[in-house]
Design an enzyme around this catalytic site. Structure first.
Site, PDB file in Angstrom:
ATOM      1  N   LYS A  37       0.583  -1.068  -0.391  1.00 56.84           N
ATOM      2  CA  LYS A  37       0.132   0.007   0.277  1.00 56.84           C
ATOM      3  C   LYS A  37       1.267   1.402   0.071  1.00 56.84           C
ATOM      4  O   LYS A  37       0.919   2.561  -0.538  1.00 56.84           O
ATOM      5  CB  LYS A  37      -1.450  -0.169   1.508  1.00 56.84           C
ATOM      6  CG  LYS A  37      -2.295   1.096   1.038  1.00 56.84           C
ATOM      7  CD  LYS A  37      -2.986   0.776   2.079  1.00 56.84           C
ATOM      8  CE  LYS A  37      -3.021   1.080   3.259  1.00 56.84           C
ATOM      9  NZ  LYS A  37      -2.260   1.974   4.033  1.00 56.84           N
ATOM     10  N   ARG A  42       3.190   5.936  -3.232  1.00 54.55           N
ATOM     11  CA  ARG A  42       4.041   6.880  -3.901  1.00 54.55           C
ATOM     12  C   ARG A  42       3.991   6.990  -4.738  1.00 54.55           C
ATOM     13  O   ARG A  42       4.806   7.943  -5.798  1.00 54.55           O
ATOM     14  CB  ARG A  42       5.449   6.192  -2.884  1.00 54.55           C
ATOM     15  CG  ARG A  42       5.313   6.722  -1.380  1.00 54.55           C
ATOM     16  CD  ARG A  42       6.049   6.005  -0.319  1.00 54.55           C
ATOM     17  NE  ARG A  42       6.548   6.098   0.781  1.00 54.55           N
ATOM     18  CZ  ARG A  42       5.400   6.027   1.490  1.00 54.55           C
ATOM     19  NH1 ARG A  42       3.830   6.370   1.850  1.00 54.55           N
ATOM     20  NH2 ARG A  42       4.969   6.583   3.150  1.00 54.55           N
ATOM     21  N   GLY A 110      -5.101   7.757   4.980  1.00 56.20           N
ATOM     22  CA  GLY A 110      -4.025   9.185   6.166  1.00 56.20           C
ATOM     23  C   GLY A 110      -3.075   9.407   4.887  1.00 56.20           C
ATOM     24  O   GLY A 110      -2.344   9.993   4.864  1.00 56.20           O
ATOM     25  N   ASP A 334       1.767  -1.468  11.444  1.00 61.01           N
ATOM     26  CA  ASP A 334      -0.077  -2.156  11.077  1.00 61.01           C
ATOM     27  C   ASP A 334       0.403  -3.604  12.248  1.00 61.01           C
ATOM     28  O   ASP A 334      -0.476  -3.652  11.352  1.00 61.01           O
ATOM     29  CB  ASP A 334       0.273  -1.917   9.852  1.00 61.01           C
ATOM     30  CG  ASP A 334       0.555  -0.096   9.336  1.00 61.01           C
ATOM     31  OD1 ASP A 334      -0.058   1.197   9.902  1.00 61.01           O
ATOM     32  OD2 ASP A 334       1.144   0.109   7.661  1.00 61.01           O
ATOM     33  N   ARG A 365      -6.792   1.570  17.383  1.00 65.80           N
ATOM     34  CA  ARG A 365      -6.157  -0.175  17.455  1.00 65.80           C
ATOM     35  C   ARG A 365      -6.411  -1.143  18.544  1.00 65.80           C
ATOM     36  O   ARG A 365      -6.788  -2.145  18.829  1.00 65.80           O
ATOM     37  CB  ARG A 365      -5.253  -0.238  16.275  1.00 65.80           C
ATOM     38  CG  ARG A 365      -6.014   0.136  14.808  1.00 65.80           C
ATOM     39  CD  ARG A 365      -4.585  -0.273  13.701  1.00 65.80           C
ATOM     40  NE  ARG A 365      -4.940  -0.244  12.494  1.00 65.80           N
ATOM     41  CZ  ARG A 365      -4.431   0.001  11.632  1.00 65.80           C
ATOM     42  NH1 ARG A 365      -3.376  -0.283  11.658  1.00 65.80           N
ATOM     43  NH2 ARG A 365      -5.657   0.353  10.485  1.00 65.80           N
TER      44      ARG A 365
HETATM   45  C1  S3P Z   1       2.436   4.960   6.592  1.00 65.46           C
HETATM   46  C2  S3P Z   1       3.238   4.600   7.531  1.00 65.46           C
HETATM   47  C3  S3P Z   1       1.947   4.691   8.547  1.00 65.46           C
HETATM   48  C4  S3P Z   1       1.218   3.204   9.128  1.00 65.46           C
HETATM   49  C5  S3P Z   1       0.369   3.591   7.615  1.00 65.46           C
HETATM   50  C6  S3P Z   1       1.629   3.945   6.321  1.00 65.46           C
HETATM   51  C7  S3P Z   1       2.731   5.484   4.908  1.00 65.46           C
HETATM   52  O1  S3P Z   1       1.661   5.803   9.327  1.00 65.46           O
HETATM   53  O2  S3P Z   1       0.874   3.094   9.591  1.00 65.46           O
HETATM   54  O3  S3P Z   1      -0.211   2.816   7.225  1.00 65.46           O
HETATM   55  O4  S3P Z   1       3.047   5.076   4.014  1.00 65.46           O
HETATM   56  O5  S3P Z   1       3.825   6.093   4.628  1.00 65.46           O
HETATM   57  P1  S3P Z   1       2.257   6.915  10.057  1.00 65.46           P
HETATM   58  O6  S3P Z   1       3.724   7.535   9.759  1.00 65.46           O
HETATM   59  O7  S3P Z   1       1.543   7.617  10.735  1.00 65.46           O
HETATM   60  O8  S3P Z   1       2.975   5.969  11.304  1.00 65.46           O
END
Ligand code: S3P
Length: 448
Positions: A37, A42, A110, A334, A365
């Protein structure tokens, strides 16, 4: 579908019912998992802002990358439909994202919102509004808004500009050295992407190393980065020429984690998971399961477009409790929901600490895994920054809920496989965020 697994649709929500046979079941087989993912997001973003064509093999065709693709399409990038193993992106060239005519909707993602904010804040003379679903609109954005404001960004939102929807008036930013209080790849990547568009050198220092996919891919596309592994610092020099690339996305170790734990805890199981990304910033799950004495081996290790990859073999074994803390946490952030399921089956008391970040993921979580697994008979105490899990008590089927969190839905599905009666997982459709084929793969692996 066998009678072990049933899906009931209620409007656009789904109940997943898992009813293991009284003699138990095991999992056997060789599988492929969906694309990573983080790397998928990216590759779409860098493809969209680079010059020329980027081809992406193995992109995750889940809901989160679809949100990223939709946002960048509305800013001028041409991205082929996300329905095949090979996706093409015609980029707009650095600095050329167009002002979108409507809201940018990051959905549940996010990563989409936080990384994109770095790019938007640094596109001067353009105005953007970003939003997301109920979960994303309650997640903290101040962690990226504040450093961007230090760079001169103009961003407005609810609760002192910390919650989406956010409005951004793009600016020419100034470079900073940001000392992040948290080890977060989303924060680091947001600032690096803002630094891409900013004259001079922008540096991010983090307290522990978070995943480094942005650094690897930015360099592959032509950006100039200096990395200091001692201090966990990355410096980007602004205004490079980014050129479209061929990206091959490895399988997501965060998705593999469900099968690693399932194979380790279900008697008689043996699974091979092919083509899994084993970037050292992501392999905390392998180290934690090794501490728990899981039987996991790596086969055919190789490098594919700058990322290490291997096949993983897991066989059932009796797990032992362990303590998971400190710098290991960002390397398995994760995977903590599914590690909680492993701990429920381990002899002794597992402690997970330094993991308060889990409270601001797609759901809280820590609270959700504790309450849902306890409703099935587990012995879990919630700590402010973790979980204390005493293993060895058998699970009983129950009605549980994903809280619309993909990793909770799948972790509870794996827990249900070892329960002594039927479990119903409400809102299990959340799995499609990162793993649309999860239930089909589970179905394929069950032997009874
Ligand atoms: C991610 C970074 C992590 C991860 C998220 C994906 C990323 O989050 O938990 O599922 O792709 O940069 P955080 O940067 O908030 O730790």
């Amino acid at each position: 579908m066998s009678s072990i697994i049933t899906i009931k649709s209620i409007g656009n929500q789904q109940d997943l019912v898992i009813n293991p046979p009284s003699g138990g079941l095991s999992l056997q087989g060789t599988i492929k998992i969906p694309g990573d993912k983080s790397i998928s997001h990216r590759s779409l973003m860098l493809g969209a802002i680079a010059q020329g064509e980027t081809t992406i093999e193995g992109l995750l065709l889940g809901e989160d990358p679809r949100s990223t693709a939709a946002c960048f399409r509305s800013m001028g990038a041409q991205i082929s439909p996300l329905n095949s193993q090979s996706i093409t992106v015609q980029g707009v060239g650095l600095g050329n994202l167009q002002e979108p005519l409507d809201l940018l909707d990051a959905g549940n993602s996010g990563t989409t919102m936080r990384l994109m904010l770095g790019l938007l804040a640094s596109h001067s003379n353009r105005f953007f509004c970003v939003t997301g679903d109920n979960s994303l609109r309650s997640r903290p954005m101040s962690r990226v808004v504040q450093p961007l404001q230090q760079m001169g960004a103009k961003i407005w939102g609810r609760q002192q500009n910390s919650l989406a929807p956010l409005a951004i008036q793009g600016q020419n930013l100034k470079p900073i050295h940001y000392h992040s209080p948290i080890a977060s790849a989303q924060v680091k990547s947001c600032i690096l992407l803002a630094g891409l568009m900013t004259e001079g050198k922008t540096t991010v220092t983090e307290p522990a190393l978070s995943r480094d996919h942005s650094e690897r891919m930015l360099q592959a596309f032509g950006a100039n980065l200096a990395i200091d592994p001692e201090t966990h610092s990355v410096t980007i020099t602004g205004k490079p020429t980014l050129i479209g690339q061929k990206v091959v996305v490895p399988g997501d170790i965060s998705s593999a984690a469900f099968w690693l734990v399932a194979g380790a805890i279900i008697p008689g199981s043996e699974l091979v998971i092919e083509n899994v990304g084993i970037n050292p910033t992501r392999t905390g799950i392998l180290e934690a399961l090794k501490m728990m004495e899981a039987n996991i081996s790596l086969e055919n290790e190789r490098i594919v477009t700058g990322e290490p990859v291997a096949n993983l073999r897991v066989k059932f074994s009796q797990l032992k409790a362990c303590t998971i803390e400190g710098a290991l946490i960002p390397r398995l952030i994760d995977e903590i929901p599914i590690l909680a399921v492993a701990a429920v089956c381990a002899q002794g008391t597992t402690i997970i600490k330094d993991a308060a970040e889990l409270r601001v993921k797609e759901s809280d979580r820590l609270a959700v895994m504790a309450s849902q697994l306890n409703s099935m008979g587990a012995k879990i105490t919630e700590l402010p920054d973790g979980l204390e899990i005493t293993g060895g008590t058998p699970l009983t089927g129950h009605e549980v809920d994903s809280y619309t969190d993909h990793r909770i839905a799948m972790s509870l599905a794996i827990a249900s496989l070892i329960a002594q009666s039927s479990t119903t997982i409400h809102r299990s459709e959340a799995a499609a965020i990162s793993y649309p084929e999860f239930v089909a793969t589970l179905q394929q692996l069950i032997v009874n």
